[in-house]
Scaffold this motif. Sequence first.
Motif: not given
Length: 135
Positions: A1-24
């Motif tokens: 949970m905390r990593y997704s929140a940090w990535i959301g803050y750092l990138t400005g991405l929407r929640r679903q866009d953060v959840l859709n990030i893959t290793l590729f």
Amino acid sequence: MRYSAWIGYLTGLRRQDVLNITLFDCKDIGIRVKEGKTGKKALILWSPELKRVIAKATKARKSEADTRLFQISSSGYDSAWRRAMDNLDERFQFKDLRAKHAADFEEQGGKLGHSSRGVTTRHYLRRERKITPIR
């Protein structure tokens, strides 16, 4: 949970866009995403903090077969988010992280990929205006 929140803050991405990030999506130069709402492609360049958070999120993954960075469904994420917010004194929504990112980024002269600064100002900037009296 905390990593997704940090990535959301750092990138400005929407929640679903953060959840859709893959290793590729994580390349040498940064993270390549296609925004779900607009379909626009974006390259988020690495910063030391973003690289650190992505590395920690990658280590926390459960399954090697699933290439998603966050191996959880949207409804599962919503439930986990509600439980996490129950433990906080000051609750907030994931979209508040985008607004915080916009406010901090705007101070540096950036915008969230909108067609104009006015769109960012209208929808995301929540800080008070500073007004200097004429006398």
